[in-house]
Scaffold this motif. Structure first.
Motif, PDB file in Angstrom:
ATOM      1  N   ALA A 105      -2.920 -26.534  28.655  1.00  0.00           N
ATOM      2  CA  ALA A 105      -3.613 -27.817  28.832  1.00  0.00           C
ATOM      3  C   ALA A 105      -3.665 -28.618  27.528  1.00  0.00           C
ATOM      4  CB  ALA A 105      -5.028 -27.567  29.347  1.00  0.00           C
ATOM      5  N   GLY A 106      -3.096 -28.064  26.465  1.00  0.00           N
ATOM      6  CA  GLY A 106      -3.107 -28.772  25.177  1.00  0.00           C
ATOM      7  C   GLY A 106      -4.492 -28.848  24.568  1.00  0.00           C
ATOM      8  N   LEU A 107      -5.337 -27.883  24.901  1.00  0.00           N
ATOM      9  CA  LEU A 107      -6.701 -27.884  24.357  1.00  0.00           C
ATOM     10  C   LEU A 107      -6.797 -27.094  23.061  1.00  0.00           C
ATOM     11  CD1 LEU A 107      -8.624 -27.222  27.710  1.00  0.00           C
ATOM     12  CD2 LEU A 107      -8.658 -29.347  26.382  1.00  0.00           C
ATOM     13  N   ASP A 108      -5.834 -26.207  22.839  1.00  0.00           N
ATOM     14  CA  ASP A 108      -5.965 -25.285  21.701  1.00  0.00           C
ATOM     15  C   ASP A 108      -5.844 -25.992  20.354  1.00  0.00           C
ATOM     16  OD1 ASP A 108      -3.339 -25.807  22.338  1.00  0.00           O
ATOM     17  OD2 ASP A 108      -2.588 -23.896  21.586  1.00  0.00           O
ATOM     18  N   GLN A 109      -5.081 -27.113  20.313  1.00  0.00           N
ATOM     19  CA  GLN A 109      -4.970 -27.861  19.049  1.00  0.00           C
ATOM     20  C   GLN A 109      -6.214 -28.712  18.813  1.00  0.00           C
ATOM     21  OE1 GLN A 109      -2.392 -27.454  16.847  1.00  0.00           O
ATOM     22  NE2 GLN A 109      -1.882 -25.832  18.312  1.00  0.00           N
ATOM     23  N   ALA A 110      -6.770 -29.237  19.907  1.00  0.00           N
ATOM     24  CA  ALA A 110      -7.888 -30.170  19.780  1.00  0.00           C
ATOM     25  C   ALA A 110      -9.193 -29.465  19.450  1.00  0.00           C
ATOM     26  CB  ALA A 110      -8.038 -30.987  21.069  1.00  0.00           C
ATOM     27  N   PHE A 111      -9.470 -28.360  20.166  1.00  0.00           N
ATOM     28  CA  PHE A 111     -10.783 -27.713  20.037  1.00  0.00           C
ATOM     29  C   PHE A 111     -10.630 -26.285  19.543  1.00  0.00           C
ATOM     30  CE2 PHE A 111     -10.941 -30.835  23.506  1.00  0.00           C
ATOM     31  CZ  PHE A 111     -11.825 -31.740  22.923  1.00  0.00           C
ATOM     32  N   ALA A 112     -11.230 -26.011  18.419  1.00  0.00           N
ATOM     33  CA  ALA A 112     -11.173 -24.654  17.876  1.00  0.00           C
ATOM     34  C   ALA A 112     -12.366 -24.429  16.960  1.00  0.00           C
ATOM     35  CB  ALA A 112      -9.870 -24.438  17.110  1.00  0.00           C
ATOM     36  N   SER A 113     -12.956 -23.254  17.077  1.00  0.00           N
ATOM     37  CA  SER A 113     -14.038 -22.873  16.179  1.00  0.00           C
ATOM     38  C   SER A 113     -13.541 -21.757  15.285  1.00  0.00           C
ATOM     39  CB  SER A 113     -15.241 -22.390  16.988  1.00  0.00           C
ATOM     40  OG  SER A 113     -14.878 -21.259  17.770  1.00  0.00           O
ATOM     41  N   ALA A 114     -14.303 -21.460  14.249  1.00  0.00           N
ATOM     42  CA  ALA A 114     -13.954 -20.320  13.399  1.00  0.00           C
ATOM     43  C   ALA A 114     -13.872 -19.069  14.272  1.00  0.00           C
ATOM     44  CB  ALA A 114     -14.998 -20.161  12.297  1.00  0.00           C
ATOM     45  N   GLN A 115     -14.786 -19.002  15.267  1.00  0.00           N
ATOM     46  CA  GLN A 115     -14.788 -17.845  16.153  1.00  0.00           C
ATOM     47  C   GLN A 115     -13.538 -17.786  17.036  1.00  0.00           C
ATOM     48  OE1 GLN A 115     -17.740 -17.780  19.433  1.00  0.00           O
ATOM     49  NE2 GLN A 115     -18.252 -15.731  18.684  1.00  0.00           N
ATOM     50  N   SER A 116     -13.139 -18.956  17.586  1.00  0.00           N
ATOM     51  CA  SER A 116     -11.980 -18.935  18.486  1.00  0.00           C
ATOM     52  C   SER A 116     -10.707 -18.596  17.719  1.00  0.00           C
ATOM     53  CB  SER A 116     -11.835 -20.272  19.217  1.00  0.00           C
ATOM     54  OG  SER A 116     -11.298 -21.274  18.378  1.00  0.00           O
ATOM     55  N   GLU A 117     -10.661 -18.980  16.430  1.00  0.00           N
ATOM     56  CA  GLU A 117      -9.491 -18.617  15.628  1.00  0.00           C
ATOM     57  C   GLU A 117      -9.488 -17.117  15.341  1.00  0.00           C
ATOM     58  OE1 GLU A 117      -8.380 -21.509  12.549  1.00  0.00           O
ATOM     59  OE2 GLU A 117      -7.584 -22.269  14.470  1.00  0.00           O
ATOM     60  N   ARG A 118     -10.684 -16.603  15.008  1.00  0.00           N
ATOM     61  CA  ARG A 118     -10.799 -15.173  14.709  1.00  0.00           C
ATOM     62  C   ARG A 118     -10.456 -14.339  15.945  1.00  0.00           C
ATOM     63  NH1 ARG A 118     -15.488 -12.393  15.517  1.00  0.00           N
ATOM     64  NH2 ARG A 118     -16.774 -14.261  15.338  1.00  0.00           N
ATOM     65  N   LEU A 119     -10.894 -14.822  17.115  1.00  0.00           N
ATOM     66  CA  LEU A 119     -10.731 -14.033  18.332  1.00  0.00           C
ATOM     67  C   LEU A 119      -9.463 -14.406  19.106  1.00  0.00           C
ATOM     68  CD1 LEU A 119     -14.442 -13.951  19.530  1.00  0.00           C
ATOM     69  CD2 LEU A 119     -13.143 -12.116  18.442  1.00  0.00           C
ATOM     70  N   LEU A 120      -8.633 -15.257  18.523  1.00  0.00           N
ATOM     71  CA  LEU A 120      -7.376 -15.676  19.154  1.00  0.00           C
ATOM     72  C   LEU A 120      -7.598 -16.166  20.581  1.00  0.00           C
ATOM     73  CD1 LEU A 120      -5.123 -12.722  17.882  1.00  0.00           C
ATOM     74  CD2 LEU A 120      -5.473 -14.961  16.809  1.00  0.00           C
ATOM     75  N   LEU A 121      -8.436 -17.185  20.710  1.00  0.00           N
ATOM     76  CA  LEU A 121      -8.733 -17.734  22.049  1.00  0.00           C
ATOM     77  C   LEU A 121      -8.006 -19.056  22.277  1.00  0.00           C
ATOM     78  CD1 LEU A 121     -12.525 -16.940  22.318  1.00  0.00           C
ATOM     79  CD2 LEU A 121     -10.679 -15.967  23.674  1.00  0.00           C
TER      80      LEU A 121
END
Lengths: 249, 419
Positions: B403-419
């Motif tokens: 959905a092209g959401l991964d570039q727009a929305f990311a937190s330190a947590q989502s990067e750490r947890l590969l979400l």
């Protein structure tokens, strides 16, 4: 407002400004109904809804332009209910340098800070004198206490407004109408964001709201939002002109 | 709105409410959007109890405004200082999950700012995919701008509380199962008790009190709350203040107090739901280094074995958990929310190297028992652990990529947890 349980309608002229909204919220929290007057009132709908929902009171919006002298009589007549408390926070700082060069810009500042607010509050005072009750609150400025190089166009208009309120108070004192002059000093708003203001002299908009409520409840005449400003301005106004003219305040 | 659009355009951003997540959920990978000034209440319908409000509105402000009129949030977490947006993004739960479900169950619709900066209204009937992924989606599907939530009619500001002591874990679980119809239930566990006393706990049940049950002094004003002054923890306590011995002593005292106190009492809403909110800066008792919380949910089948193993490992490590809470969860189907049927256990520890090692052991035990982790409390979980524990994490990651959401929305947590 000696009877604390009696709920009034409070009209805020300049209802869009952060200070105006903060004053409105403080009165709303006490259970008073509000009328917010602004040039473009529709865009204030979210604020209207929020204040009404949070405090379970009525909040109305109404259109008002302080520079439109012709419409003032009609504006006062049309308000329903007639407000028991009228607060004007209308003002326009402008750019001092521009005001020095451009008479049109300077006129705008002079009319927005003195002529308009004085005329509309004067009209409300007429009604209140006839009813022998009511409260007028004019938010003026410490800048009106003494003209300074950095903002004397604005300051002189505020000085006029302060003098007008003083005279109005004198006239109304024995007629059952209260007139309060509020001088906020520095206030942390979007207008002053990024300015380097001394923390001890800078009030939050909510403090202005609380100060206005206190002044109305206690029947005060002239209030500085932070008392330290009273001292500061007493010193500034006491400096002899021959020294003052060389200062850079 | 223009500023919000511009901020979303930066990429790698996450919305932040009132900062009550315990870890890095609301810290943007590139930038963080402060939502606290988008805090206006927009509409309320007394016929349905539906409140429409901006995401930055604080839950406590909703209570202040609406409890005097006889309304209370259907679901509240353990602090009233959460924003509505945060409560939806973490799909928080309360002491009534087993009967009412999570916060998301009472959300009628949300307005979400997507990667393109456009606002989409999503509900169970329209844009239901976005709705489903955003509730519990930790802000990774967009910025929650507004929401319509439903409030519960109540007759008073009071809760009828009943406290039941349970000498060990099996007794505690039995008590939960027996009182499945109770509106609110939660257990405080003495997690330093071991052996036959493992899982020794005080279980607290609660019901909204009716007008006639309100203490006589408040009968005339059933929605009035007794004034209590906020206490503050003015300084960080030295790290040594909380150790095995002090926690053990506290827990033993608390247990005995629970045994000797009257089993039934009336408590005002603030003391019942938010005991920690009364102590501003309560987290400072953990000292400058702060604290870490472990919270997982276990499915019914493996709940008892899992809880036994987790509490056993905690007791064996001699790591005092000052605050250990056990709670029964009801059935919940969701895209990425934390709650699922079974039990949830939350343990607070001072942040130390020893704690980190213990948390790794607890993670392993949890995964072995089919547990799921609560991301709103997490600050250090490993990506592999998360993805092993919860197959939905992979689905969320793939959905975000498509959905092209991964570039727009990311937190330190989502990067750490590969979400």
């Amino acid at each position: 407002m000696t009877d604390a349980t009696r709920k009034s309608t409070v009209l805020i002229l300049g209802g869009r400004s952060e200070i105006g909204l903060a004053i409105g919220r403080v009165f709303a929290a006490e259970g008073h109904n509000l009328i917010l007057a602004a040039r473009d009132p529709e865009s204030l709908e979210p604020e209207r809804a929020d204040i009404a929902l949070r405090h379970d009171i009525e909040v109305k919006l109404t259109q008002f332009d302080v520079l439109d002298t012709e419409s003032m009589h009609g504006f006062v007549e049309a308000l329903d209910p007639a407000p028991e408390i009228v607060v004007s926070v209308i003002g326009l700082m402008g750019e001092q340098a521009e005001n020095e060069r451009d008479p049109i810009a300077a006129t705008q500042v002079m009319r927005s800070n003195y002529e308009g607010p004085a005329l509309i509050l004067g009209l409300f005072a007429e009604r209140m004198v006839a009813a022998k009750k009511g409260t007028i609150v004019g938010v003026s400025s410490v800048a009106g206490d003494r003209g300074r190089a950095s903002n004397y166009v604005y300051g002189s208009a505020k000085a006029g407004f302060t003098a007008f309120l003083s005279g109005l108070r004198n006239r109304c004192a024995r007629l059952g109408v209260q007139v309060v002059t509020v001088k906020p000093g520095f206030v942390a708003t979007r207008m002053t964001e990024g300015m380097d203001l001394p923390a001890a002299l800078t009030a939050a908009p909510e403090e202005v709201g609380q100060a206005v409520l206190r002044a109305v409840e206690r029947g005060r005449d002239v209030v500085y939002v932070r008392p330290v400003w009273g001292l500061v301005m007493r010193i500034i106004t006491a400096i002899p002109e021959r020294f003052f003219k060389r200062t850079d305040l | 709105m223009a500023a919000l659009r511009a901020a979303v355009g930066l990429g790698g951003v996450i919305a932040r409410g009132n900062g009550r997540a315990y870890g890095d959920s609301a810290m943007g990978a590139a930038a963080t959007i402060d939502m606290r000034r988008l805090n206006r209440m927009l509409a309320f319908d007394p016929a349905t109890g539906q409140l429409v409000a901006e995401a930055g509105v604080i839950l406590g402000d909703v209570i202040t405004a609406f409890l005097p009129r006889g309304w209370f949030p259907y679901v509240t977490p353990g602090t009233k200082f959460v924003s509505l947006g945060g409560a939806i993004a973490a799909d928080v739960h309360g002491k009534n999950h087993h009967v009412d479900g999570s916060f998301g169950a009472f959300v009628d619709w949300i307005d979400v700012v997507g990667a393109d900066g456009e606002v989409t209204r999503a509900s169970r009937s329209s844009n239901s995919e976005l709705f489903g992924w955003t509730i519990g989606g930790m802000g990774l599907t967009g910025v929650i701008l507004r929401a319509a939530i439903r409030l519960r009619p109540v007759e008073s500001a009071w809760i009828r509380q009943e406290t039941i002591p349970a000498p060990h874990l099996a007794a505690a679980m039995e008590a939960f199962e027996a009182a499945d119809a109770a509106t609110y239930s939660v257990a405080w566990i003495d997690c330093l008790a071991s052996g036959g006393s493992l899982g020794r706990s005080l279980i607290m049940f609660g019901e909204h009190a009716e007008t006639g049950e309100v203490p006589s002094a408040f009968r005339k004003h059933p929605f009035a709350t007794p004034k209590r002054r906020a206490k503050t923890v003015p300084v960080n306590l030295p790290g040594a203040a909380l150790n095995t011995w002090t926690v053990k002593a506290f827990n033993a005292l608390y247990w005995r107090k629970g045994l000797s106190s009257p089993r039934k009492s009336l408590v005002d809403w603030d003391r019942y739901f938010y005991p920690l909110d009364a102590i501003l800066g309560w987290n400072r008792i953990y000292g400058r280094r702060g604290f870490l919380q472990f919270q997982c949910a276990l499915p019914p089948k493996s709940s008892e074995a899992g809880l036994r193993a987790l509490l056993g490992a905690t007791a064996a490590a001699g790591q005092g958990s000052f605050l250990a809470v056990l709670k029964r969860f009801g059935i919940q189907e969701s895209r990425f929310s934390f709650p699922m049927e079974g039990y949830t256990l939350a343990l607070d520890f001072p942040a130390t190297a020893k704690t980190l090692a213990l948390l790794d052991r607890l993670d392993a035990i949890a995964v072995d028992h089919g547990a799921r982790f609560y991301l709103a409390k997490d600050a250090r979980l490993a990506a592999t652990t998360l993805h092993r524990s919860d197959p939905r994490a992979d689905i969320l990651r793939d959905m975000r990529r498509e959905a092209g959401l991964d570039q727009a929305f990311a937190s330190a947590q989502s990067e750490r947890l590969l979400l």
